[in-house]
Design a protein around this motif. Sequence first.
Motif, PDB file in Angstrom:
ATOM      1  N   ASP A  84      27.337  29.372  50.239  1.00 56.77           N
ATOM      2  CA  ASP A  84      26.401  29.551  51.351  1.00 56.77           C
ATOM      3  C   ASP A  84      24.962  29.267  50.900  1.00 56.77           C
ATOM      4  OD1 ASP A  84      25.362  30.323  53.853  1.00 56.77           O
ATOM      5  OD2 ASP A  84      25.145  32.411  53.189  1.00 56.77           O
ATOM      6  N   GLY A  85      24.741  28.064  50.378  1.00 59.23           N
ATOM      7  CA  GLY A  85      23.393  27.669  49.982  1.00 59.23           C
ATOM      8  C   GLY A  85      22.828  28.474  48.834  1.00 59.23           C
ATOM      9  N   SER A  86      23.661  28.757  47.829  1.00 57.38           N
ATOM     10  CA  SER A  86      23.195  29.523  46.669  1.00 57.38           C
ATOM     11  C   SER A  86      21.985  28.845  46.030  1.00 57.38           C
ATOM     12  CB  SER A  86      24.311  29.645  45.625  1.00 57.38           C
ATOM     13  OG  SER A  86      25.396  30.402  46.128  1.00 57.38           O
ATOM     14  N   ARG A  87      21.068  29.666  45.490  1.00 54.33           N
ATOM     15  CA  ARG A  87      19.866  29.113  44.856  1.00 54.33           C
ATOM     16  C   ARG A  87      20.240  28.241  43.664  1.00 54.33           C
ATOM     17  NH1 ARG A  87      16.882  34.851  44.574  1.00 54.33           N
ATOM     18  NH2 ARG A  87      19.084  35.381  44.198  1.00 54.33           N
ATOM     19  N   VAL A  88      21.263  28.642  42.937  1.00 56.53           N
ATOM     20  CA  VAL A  88      21.860  27.792  41.910  1.00 56.53           C
ATOM     21  C   VAL A  88      23.259  27.427  42.418  1.00 56.53           C
ATOM     22  CG1 VAL A  88      22.648  27.620  39.531  1.00 56.53           C
ATOM     23  CG2 VAL A  88      20.577  28.921  40.065  1.00 56.53           C
ATOM     24  N   PRO A  89      23.481  26.177  42.804  1.00 55.26           N
ATOM     25  CA  PRO A  89      24.770  25.800  43.396  1.00 55.26           C
ATOM     26  C   PRO A  89      25.955  26.229  42.535  1.00 55.26           C
ATOM     27  CG  PRO A  89      23.216  24.001  43.596  1.00 55.26           C
ATOM     28  CD  PRO A  89      22.559  25.032  42.715  1.00 55.26           C
ATOM     29  N   ILE A  90      26.985  26.717  43.183  1.00 57.08           N
ATOM     30  CA  ILE A  90      28.200  27.131  42.483  1.00 57.08           C
ATOM     31  C   ILE A  90      28.898  25.896  41.928  1.00 57.08           C
ATOM     32  CG2 ILE A  90      30.461  28.229  42.745  1.00 57.08           C
ATOM     33  CD1 ILE A  90      29.253  29.850  45.062  1.00 57.08           C
ATOM     34  N   GLU A  91      29.308  25.985  40.692  1.00 58.83           N
ATOM     35  CA  GLU A  91      30.056  24.905  40.051  1.00 58.83           C
ATOM     36  C   GLU A  91      31.478  25.378  39.777  1.00 58.83           C
ATOM     37  OE1 GLU A  91      28.976  21.938  39.697  1.00 58.83           O
ATOM     38  OE2 GLU A  91      26.839  22.252  40.112  1.00 58.83           O
ATOM     39  N   ARG A  92      32.409  24.442  39.858  1.00 56.10           N
ATOM     40  CA  ARG A  92      33.800  24.783  39.558  1.00 56.10           C
ATOM     41  C   ARG A  92      33.907  25.285  38.123  1.00 56.10           C
ATOM     42  NH1 ARG A  92      38.326  23.571  42.105  1.00 56.10           N
ATOM     43  NH2 ARG A  92      37.241  22.088  43.451  1.00 56.10           N
ATOM     44  N   ALA A  93      34.573  26.405  37.934  1.00 54.13           N
ATOM     45  CA  ALA A  93      34.671  27.023  36.617  1.00 54.13           C
ATOM     46  C   ALA A  93      36.083  26.876  36.055  1.00 54.13           C
ATOM     47  CB  ALA A  93      34.304  28.503  36.704  1.00 54.13           C
ATOM     48  N   PRO A  94      36.207  26.652  34.741  1.00 55.06           N
ATOM     49  CA  PRO A  94      37.546  26.520  34.136  1.00 55.06           C
ATOM     50  C   PRO A  94      38.417  27.745  34.377  1.00 55.06           C
ATOM     51  CG  PRO A  94      35.833  25.816  32.604  1.00 55.06           C
ATOM     52  CD  PRO A  94      35.124  26.453  33.754  1.00 55.06           C
ATOM     53  N   GLU A  95      37.783  28.924  34.423  1.00 55.27           N
ATOM     54  CA  GLU A  95      38.584  30.144  34.580  1.00 55.27           C
ATOM     55  C   GLU A  95      39.185  30.281  35.975  1.00 55.27           C
ATOM     56  OE1 GLU A  95      34.174  31.483  34.393  1.00 55.27           O
ATOM     57  OE2 GLU A  95      35.471  29.931  33.528  1.00 55.27           O
ATOM     58  N   TRP A  96      38.806  29.411  36.910  1.00 51.71           N
ATOM     59  CA  TRP A  96      39.465  29.423  38.214  1.00 51.71           C
ATOM     60  C   TRP A  96      40.900  28.914  38.117  1.00 51.71           C
ATOM     61  CZ3 TRP A  96      35.466  26.813  42.030  1.00 51.71           C
ATOM     62  CH2 TRP A  96      34.319  27.617  42.092  1.00 51.71           C
ATOM     63  N   GLY A  97      41.219  28.225  37.040  1.00 51.08           N
ATOM     64  CA  GLY A  97      42.537  27.620  36.919  1.00 51.08           C
ATOM     65  C   GLY A  97      42.526  26.217  37.484  1.00 51.08           C
ATOM     66  N   HIS A  98      43.701  25.592  37.576  1.00 56.21           N
ATOM     67  CA  HIS A  98      43.754  24.221  38.067  1.00 56.21           C
ATOM     68  C   HIS A  98      43.393  24.200  39.543  1.00 56.21           C
ATOM     69  CE1 HIS A  98      47.697  25.706  39.346  1.00 56.21           C
ATOM     70  NE2 HIS A  98      47.718  24.720  40.210  1.00 56.21           N
ATOM     71  N   GLY A  99      42.837  23.100  39.983  1.00 58.88           N
ATOM     72  CA  GLY A  99      42.415  23.002  41.380  1.00 58.88           C
ATOM     73  C   GLY A  99      42.182  21.565  41.758  1.00 58.88           C
ATOM     74  N   GLY A 100      41.271  21.368  42.676  1.00 57.77           N
ATOM     75  CA  GLY A 100      40.999  20.028  43.179  1.00 57.77           C
ATOM     76  C   GLY A 100      41.783  19.780  44.443  1.00 57.77           C
ATOM     77  N   VAL A 101      41.207  19.042  45.359  1.00 57.93           N
ATOM     78  CA  VAL A 101      41.858  18.800  46.640  1.00 57.93           C
ATOM     79  C   VAL A 101      42.888  17.690  46.503  1.00 57.93           C
ATOM     80  CG1 VAL A 101      41.510  18.137  49.030  1.00 57.93           C
ATOM     81  CG2 VAL A 101      39.805  19.550  47.871  1.00 57.93           C
ATOM     82  N   ASP A 102      44.124  18.022  46.733  1.00 59.63           N
ATOM     83  CA  ASP A 102      45.226  17.054  46.662  1.00 59.63           C
ATOM     84  C   ASP A 102      45.771  16.884  48.082  1.00 59.63           C
ATOM     85  OD1 ASP A 102      47.534  15.635  46.382  1.00 59.63           O
ATOM     86  OD2 ASP A 102      48.406  16.898  44.820  1.00 59.63           O
ATOM     87  N   PRO A 103      45.545  15.742  48.734  1.00 57.19           N
ATOM     88  CA  PRO A 103      45.974  15.577  50.121  1.00 57.19           C
ATOM     89  C   PRO A 103      47.483  15.574  50.296  1.00 57.19           C
ATOM     90  CG  PRO A 103      45.220  13.487  49.226  1.00 57.19           C
ATOM     91  CD  PRO A 103      44.893  14.544  48.199  1.00 57.19           C
ATOM     92  N   LEU A 104      48.219  15.385  49.194  1.00 56.59           N
ATOM     93  CA  LEU A 104      49.674  15.315  49.304  1.00 56.59           C
ATOM     94  C   LEU A 104      50.357  16.646  49.005  1.00 56.59           C
ATOM     95  CD1 LEU A 104      50.292  11.864  47.590  1.00 56.59           C
ATOM     96  CD2 LEU A 104      50.023  12.368  50.025  1.00 56.59           C
ATOM     97  N   SER A 105      49.644  17.520  48.341  1.00 57.01           N
ATOM     98  CA  SER A 105      50.250  18.811  47.981  1.00 57.01           C
ATOM     99  C   SER A 105      49.196  19.898  48.048  1.00 57.01           C
ATOM    100  CB  SER A 105      50.827  18.768  46.562  1.00 57.01           C
ATOM    101  OG  SER A 105      51.253  20.049  46.161  1.00 57.01           O
ATOM    102  N   ARG A 106      49.504  20.973  48.786  1.00 54.15           N
ATOM    103  CA  ARG A 106      48.549  22.061  48.938  1.00 54.15           C
ATOM    104  C   ARG A 106      48.710  23.105  47.836  1.00 54.15           C
ATOM    105  NH1 ARG A 106      46.296  22.998  53.677  1.00 54.15           N
ATOM    106  NH2 ARG A 106      46.649  25.241  53.571  1.00 54.15           N
ATOM    107  N   ALA A 107      49.709  22.965  47.016  1.00 47.78           N
ATOM    108  CA  ALA A 107      50.003  24.009  46.032  1.00 47.78           C
ATOM    109  C   ALA A 107      48.852  24.182  45.055  1.00 47.78           C
ATOM    110  CB  ALA A 107      51.285  23.672  45.279  1.00 47.78           C
ATOM    111  N   GLY A 108      48.323  25.369  44.993  1.00 51.67           N
ATOM    112  CA  GLY A 108      47.321  25.698  44.000  1.00 51.67           C
ATOM    113  C   GLY A 108      45.952  25.084  44.237  1.00 51.67           C
ATOM    114  N   VAL A 109      45.691  24.533  45.414  1.00 49.69           N
ATOM    115  CA  VAL A 109      44.436  23.860  45.667  1.00 49.69           C
ATOM    116  C   VAL A 109      43.285  24.856  45.754  1.00 49.69           C
ATOM    117  CG1 VAL A 109      43.127  22.598  47.422  1.00 49.69           C
ATOM    118  CG2 VAL A 109      45.406  21.830  46.781  1.00 49.69           C
TER     119      VAL A 109
END
Length: 296
Positions: free
Chosen positions: A36-61
């Motif tokens: 929500d417009g953080s003063r320091v933009p949130i960056e994807r963190a390794p501790e979130w686990g695997h991710g990324g938007v995969d249009p073919l599979s919603r698992a773990g996105v």
Amino acid sequence: MDAVIPAYDPDPAQLAAAVASLRACAGMSRIVIVDDGSRVPIERAPEWGHGGVDPLSRAGVIELVRTENRGPSHARNIGLSRVGATWTLLLDADDEAIAKGVAAMVDLGDRLGVAIVLGAHVDVRMDASGHAERERVREVPPEWVGRTLPRAEDVFRPIALFSSTGVLVHRRVIDAGVRFDEGLRIGEDRDFFCRVAREVGPIGVCPEPVVRKRAHAGGLTGAGHLARRVRDHGVLLDRYLNDASRAHFRDATRWLIDACARAGVDAATWGLIVEQARRVGIGVPLKARVRRLVRR
């Protein structure tokens, strides 16, 4: 099941804990984090686990969306527009979902055929070093356990159950176009619940603890916060004050009178809460009037 986390300047460790708690929930397919417009933009963190938007599979996105700073209601609405599962769990960035409770919510929601499921909370009080100091279970009213709310207006009963974190929302709500009112900063959750109950379907109540909520120390009863709270309380009165909600609004107004008196709010805010007391049919105690004069 999908999940939405609105976040503004979150503590990275707390956000990572929130994500981990969601990943532990059975059937979790997509987690949408809305910056929500953080003063320091949130960056994807390794501790979130695997991710990324995969249009073919919603698992773990895990999807990270950035938007301008317009408040948590706007962020939740952005998140709700990007999910597609039957159920979506709303979770604040500094809270943690309880997997067993979330599973119980889904089971109850499917059994009752409701539009929303709410559940018990665990309030976590943090010490100065950021460690959990004390936990308190906020149980649901026994007469509502495993059932639906008798009336839509019951969402204005001033208890901890009616909070926007740890809420399970059915796809029917999203398809019906019901969203959080972005003009409200306080009470927007109850407004949302009431409109859902009136326009889409009933609200189920799960007795299992579904979320661990970090208690926010300071600021919530400060004069500035209360000024906004009183203004938004007036909006809810304009929309929902009737015979079914009056007793709940009376209780909430009594609490606001006492809080405003203790904080020594400005004359305009005090005038508003006095007028609101008149509208719901209660008087302002002499003790509160004197306390406000002393605290100003």
